[in-house]
Design a protein around this motif. Structure first.
Motif, short mmCIF file in Angstrom:
data_model
loop_
_atom_site.label_atom_id
_atom_site.label_comp_id
_atom_site.label_asym_id
_atom_site.label_seq_id
_atom_site.Cartn_x
_atom_site.Cartn_y
_atom_site.Cartn_z
N ARG A 39 0.74 -1.09 0.11
CA ARG A 39 0.07 0.12 -0.13
C ARG A 39 0.76 1.51 -0.14
NH1 ARG A 39 -5.12 0.33 0.64
NH2 ARG A 39 -5.12 -1.91 1.25
N HIS A 250 -15.76 6.92 -3.33
CA HIS A 250 -15.74 5.84 -2.42
C HIS A 250 -16.67 4.51 -2.74
CE1 HIS A 250 -15.27 4.02 1.77
NE2 HIS A 250 -16.47 4.13 1.81
N ARG A 253 -15.22 2.07 -5.20
CA ARG A 253 -14.52 1.19 -4.69
C ARG A 253 -15.22 -0.30 -4.45
NH1 ARG A 253 -9.76 1.70 -2.29
NH2 ARG A 253 -10.09 0.29 -0.38
N LEU A 257 -16.41 -3.94 -8.02
CA LEU A 257 -16.13 -5.41 -7.62
C LEU A 257 -17.64 -6.08 -8.36
CD1 LEU A 257 -15.04 -5.26 -4.12
CD2 LEU A 257 -13.53 -5.60 -6.19
N GLY A 263 -22.98 -5.25 -3.19
CA GLY A 263 -24.23 -5.44 -2.10
C GLY A 263 -23.83 -6.24 -0.94
N GLY A 264 -22.87 -7.37 -1.12
CA GLY A 264 -22.53 -8.04 0.08
C GLY A 264 -21.83 -7.01 1.04
N LEU A 265 -21.05 -5.90 0.40
CA LEU A 265 -20.19 -4.88 1.05
C LEU A 265 -21.10 -3.91 1.73
CD1 LEU A 265 -17.05 -4.79 -1.13
CD2 LEU A 265 -17.24 -6.04 1.01
N GLY A 266 -22.33 -3.82 1.56
CA GLY A 266 -23.30 -2.95 1.99
C GLY A 266 -23.82 -1.82 1.25
N VAL A 267 -23.47 -1.76 -0.01
CA VAL A 267 -23.78 -0.73 -1.20
C VAL A 267 -25.03 -1.12 -1.83
CG1 VAL A 267 -23.11 0.40 -3.29
CG2 VAL A 267 -21.38 0.06 -1.47
N ARG B 98 -25.22 -1.42 5.46
CA ARG B 98 -24.07 -1.40 6.10
C ARG B 98 -23.92 -2.37 7.41
NH1 ARG B 98 -21.11 3.41 6.46
NH2 ARG B 98 -19.34 3.09 8.08
N ALA B 101 -23.88 -5.82 6.15
CA ALA B 101 -22.31 -6.11 5.60
C ALA B 101 -21.31 -6.32 6.68
CB ALA B 101 -21.98 -4.83 4.58
N GLY B 124 -8.07 -5.28 0.44
CA GLY B 124 -8.43 -4.27 1.19
C GLY B 124 -9.85 -3.62 0.92
N ARG B 125 -10.27 -4.04 -0.16
CA ARG B 125 -11.72 -3.47 -0.54
C ARG B 125 -12.95 -4.22 0.39
NH1 ARG B 125 -12.09 -1.14 -6.00
NH2 ARG B 125 -9.86 -0.38 -6.19
N GLY B 126 -12.35 -5.13 1.06
CA GLY B 126 -13.40 -6.19 1.85
C GLY B 126 -13.56 -5.49 3.43
N TYR B 128 -14.69 -2.27 3.13
CA TYR B 128 -15.42 -1.34 2.65
C TYR B 128 -16.20 -0.87 3.92
CZ TYR B 128 -18.39 1.68 0.00
OH TYR B 128 -19.12 2.55 -0.32
N PRO B 129 -17.37 -2.12 4.27
CA PRO B 129 -18.22 -1.74 5.29
C PRO B 129 -17.69 -1.10 6.69
CG PRO B 129 -18.26 -4.14 4.52
CD PRO B 129 -17.13 -3.59 4.29
N GLN B 131 -15.64 1.10 6.93
CA GLN B 131 -15.02 2.50 6.59
C GLN B 131 -16.09 3.48 6.08
OE1 GLN B 131 -12.52 1.33 3.55
NE2 GLN B 131 -10.62 1.50 4.69
N GLY B 132 -15.93 4.53 6.49
CA GLY B 132 -17.10 5.47 5.87
C GLY B 132 -16.04 6.44 4.90
N GLN B 181 -13.43 -8.66 5.19
CA GLN B 181 -14.77 -8.14 5.75
C GLN B 181 -15.05 -8.48 6.93
OE1 GLN B 181 -17.75 -9.01 2.70
NE2 GLN B 181 -19.31 -7.89 4.04
#
Lengths: 371, 297
Positions: A39, A250, A253, A257, A263-267, B98, B101, B124-126, B128-129, B131-132, B181
């Motif tokens: 990173r 944001h 990101r 995917l 959706g699984g990540l809460g979007v 959220r 998730a 790192g994208r995992g 996501y939930p 983070q704001g 996640q």
């Protein structure tokens, strides 16, 4: 607008630089050291590329202001602006060149961001507002306002803004089938671009010759000599839209995917996509309403930025800077590069963009997919 | 709606979670009279199903029986046509996305990585939930991502591009993302597709580690009945969008069930390694008289 404001993760809290973990050699820390090191390496590269782009932009801006041996006048004018002794206001710098360069930078930022948001959220490099007829909608509406309504000035800009929004909404609604796919959105957009272009042709054929000249700048995009109020309007719009761009970055990101993972990540994919598209449309519409549809800037900025920063996602700050550099350089060529003939900047960007489109199509065919 | 489950056979089978205490990570995920549909085509019918917390559940069934659809419904990617999915007693579609998730993660079948993305970035994208858009990357995120990479044996791939990896490596990277996640319930749609047998076992062992060490509830759609019987504590059999059977694989997986759910003549014997049921298909060309006689016999 500062790059740091838009940067998705380029700034902000980080593990302390130069910490013991950065070596990555200790086996106890290898687990968390590897991604942190990767990173950090990515971040260093991002900073270097952004720094180089800022430098390039400053050089381009400097060249545009001082072209033709005006260094003294520029320094004098800047001195006067800062209230330094010996400063002297210059008409050429203050009224012609500064607003022109400022407008070029702002329009480039807006187009660069807008195109990248579109291309990323629709997963298609052809999906930029200039290719999809959204900028064309602005042209058509502006031409209609000038030729049919007989208005001028801010009213034409307002019509252009409305035209871009209308075409964008039409594409969204026509491509909706229980959701929006990038492919359908692009097909509908390209066909609407043709429809809009026919409409423009129709308006121009029945217009008087002197009116056509006024319409012309709205068909190719031209910065000309903008008033400071117009520059301020675009700058204000960008400041207002900056937080929305940060939110969109944001959301992207997760959206990048695919819908199920997002959706699984809460979007909520459809809602998030609509939001990102709305930000992109707003950016394109407000810029087009001030400078017309400068061809291909939105289209090329994102891919160039991605090429400079591979594997880092949408690279929005870099896209914004690339857009600014492209417009400032193209405007420089349009003003001074063709001898005594000054042409609208959109003609120059079109000349650069068309070969790029051909190259893109060629490489896409080889890769066999559209992203 | 009562909110209570019906159908005793779909409940936890009473076996104790293996190797760890009942865990605060445990969540009660169940469906009540659930219908799932694409447009108006109902794919899952009137399903009452409880996912036993802290265990590994495998969902099996013939192609097109609604396994993946069920998984998407559990992960709130698909709105119920009728009935409900309940997470700790709350309809999952009314909970903030959220919040869900943070508790439920899903790994779809053959996900597509963005062009040119690096392993570290993808994993790192995992986060996501967690983070704001205002709260950026923290050292906790680095730690969790590092652990996820280490657990999946992908730490030395961190700087590589995902599209350069082999199928087995790529699947482990996706699992690392799901681990990053850090969900309490992990739903996986055929996590072993397109993997050779070595990598299939590797992935399933990894999921077992995850279940035993973190207490993560695992729900996976699997094609291979024998691997499902071997790795799952709880087996759910679907056919034609309906629940055929659910429970301990040893009780559920019988020759009669394979015949009724899959339309396949098979014998079920003990797995020589684990003792779990092992399905040996017969097939048209191998129905020797002796076998048929024994089957009938």
């Amino acid at each position: 607008m500062s790059a740091a404001l838009l940067s998705p993760g380029a700034s902000g809290p980080d593990v302390s630089p130069g910490s013991a973990r950065s070596s990555g050699s200790s086996s106890a820390h290898a687990a968390s050291g590897a991604p942190a090191a990767a990173r950090r390496a990515g971040r260093r590269r991002t900073r270097r590329v952004l720094g180089a782009l800022v430098l390039l932009l400053l050089v381009a801006v400097g060249a545009s202001l001082t072209w033709g041996g005006l260094t003294g006048e520029v320094l004098g004018h800047l001195g006067a602006l800062l209230g330094l002794p010996g400063g002297e206001e210059s008409f050429v710098v203050g009224t012609l060149r500064l607003p022109r360069v400022a407008m070029s930078v702002l329009a480039g930022v807006a187009f660069g961001l807008s195109g990248t948001l579109f291309q990323t959220v629709l997963r298609n490099p052809l999906a930029s507002p200039d290719v999809l007829g959204i900028s064309g909608g602005a042209s058509l509406a502006a031409a209609w306002a000038i030729l049919v309504l007989g208005v001028s000035g801010a009213a034409v800009s307002a019509a252009a803004f409305g035209g871009a929004l209308t075409v964008a909404a039409a594409i969204y609604l026509l491509s909706w089938r229980g959701g929006v796919s990038g492919y359908r959105f692009v097909l509908v957009g390209v066909s609407l671009a043709f429809a809009v272009s026919s409409g423009l042709g129709y308006l121009l054929t029945r217009a008087a010759v002197d009116e056509v000249r006024a319409v012309l700048v709205w068909t190719v995009g031209s910065i000309g000599t903008p008033r400071w109020s117009a520059v301020g309007l675009l700058a204000g719009a960008l400041v207002v839209l900056a937080p929305a761009v940060a939110v969109a970055a944001h959301r992207l990101r997760a959206l990048e995917l695919g819908d199920d993972l997002a959706g699984g990540l809460g979007v909520r994919p459809d809602l998030a996509r609509l939001g990102v598209l709305a930000v992109g449309v707003a950016l394109a519409a407000v810029a087009t309403s001030q400078v017309g549809p400068i061809a291909f800037v939105a289209f090329v900025s994102g891919p160039i930025a991605r090429r400079l920063l591979p594997g880092t996602g949408p690279a929005l700050p870099a896209s914004a800077l690339v857009g600014a550099v492209v417009v400032v350089l193209a405007e420089l060529v349009a003003q001074h590069g063709l001898g005594s003939l000054e042409v609208p900047v959109g003609i120059v960007t079109g000349l650069v963009g068309a070969p790029y489109l051909l190259w893109l199509l060629a490489t896409l065919n080889r890769k066999g997919h559209g992203a | 709606m009562s909110g209570r489950p019906t159908g005793e056979r779909s409940g936890p089978d009473g076996r104790q979670p293996r190797g760890h205490d009942p865990h605060p990570r445990s969540h009660d995920l169940r469906t009540v009279g659930l219908d799932l549909a694409y447009d108006d085509r109902v794919v899952v019918h009137d399903l009452d199903l409880a996912i036993p917390p802290g265990l590994i559940t495998a969902v099996v069934g013939p192609n097109g029986c609604g396994k993946s659809t069920l998984l998407r419904g559990l992960a709130r990617l698909l709105r119920p046509h009728a009935g409900q999915v309940l997470l700790d007693g709350h309809p999952v579609h009314r909970l903030p996305s959220r919040q869900v998730a943070e508790l439920i993660g899903i790994l779809p079948q053959s996900p597509v990585a963005p062009d040119g993305i690096t392993v570290a970035d993808l994993v790192g994208r995992g986060r996501y939930p967690h983070q704001g858009w205002f709260r950026r990357w923290t050292s906790t995120d680095d730690q969790v991502v590092g652990d996820a990479l280490a657990a999946t044996g992908t730490a030395d791939l961190a700087a590589r591009r995902v599209d350069e990896l082999s199928g087995g490596q790529r699947q482990r990277v996706w699992l690392a993302m799901a681990l990053a996640q850090d969900p309490d319930v992990l739903l996986l749609d055929e996590p072993t597709t397109f993997l050779d047998v070595t990598h299939q076992i590797e992935v399933l062992d990894l999921l077992t580690d995850l279940n035993r060490q973190r207490g993560t509830t695992v729900v996976m759609v699997l094609h291979d009945l024998n691997l499902a019987a071997r790795y799952a504590d709880h087996l759910v059999v679907l056919a034609d969008g309906r629940l055929v059977a659910a429970g301990d694989p040893a009780d559920v997986l019988t020759a009669e069930l394979v015949a009724s759910a899959f339309g396949l003549t098979a014998r079920v014997v003990g797995d020589p390694v684990t003792g779990t049921p092992m399905v040996v298909p017969v097939g048209r060309h191998h129905r020797t008289p002796s076998l048929v006689a024994r089957d009938l016999g």
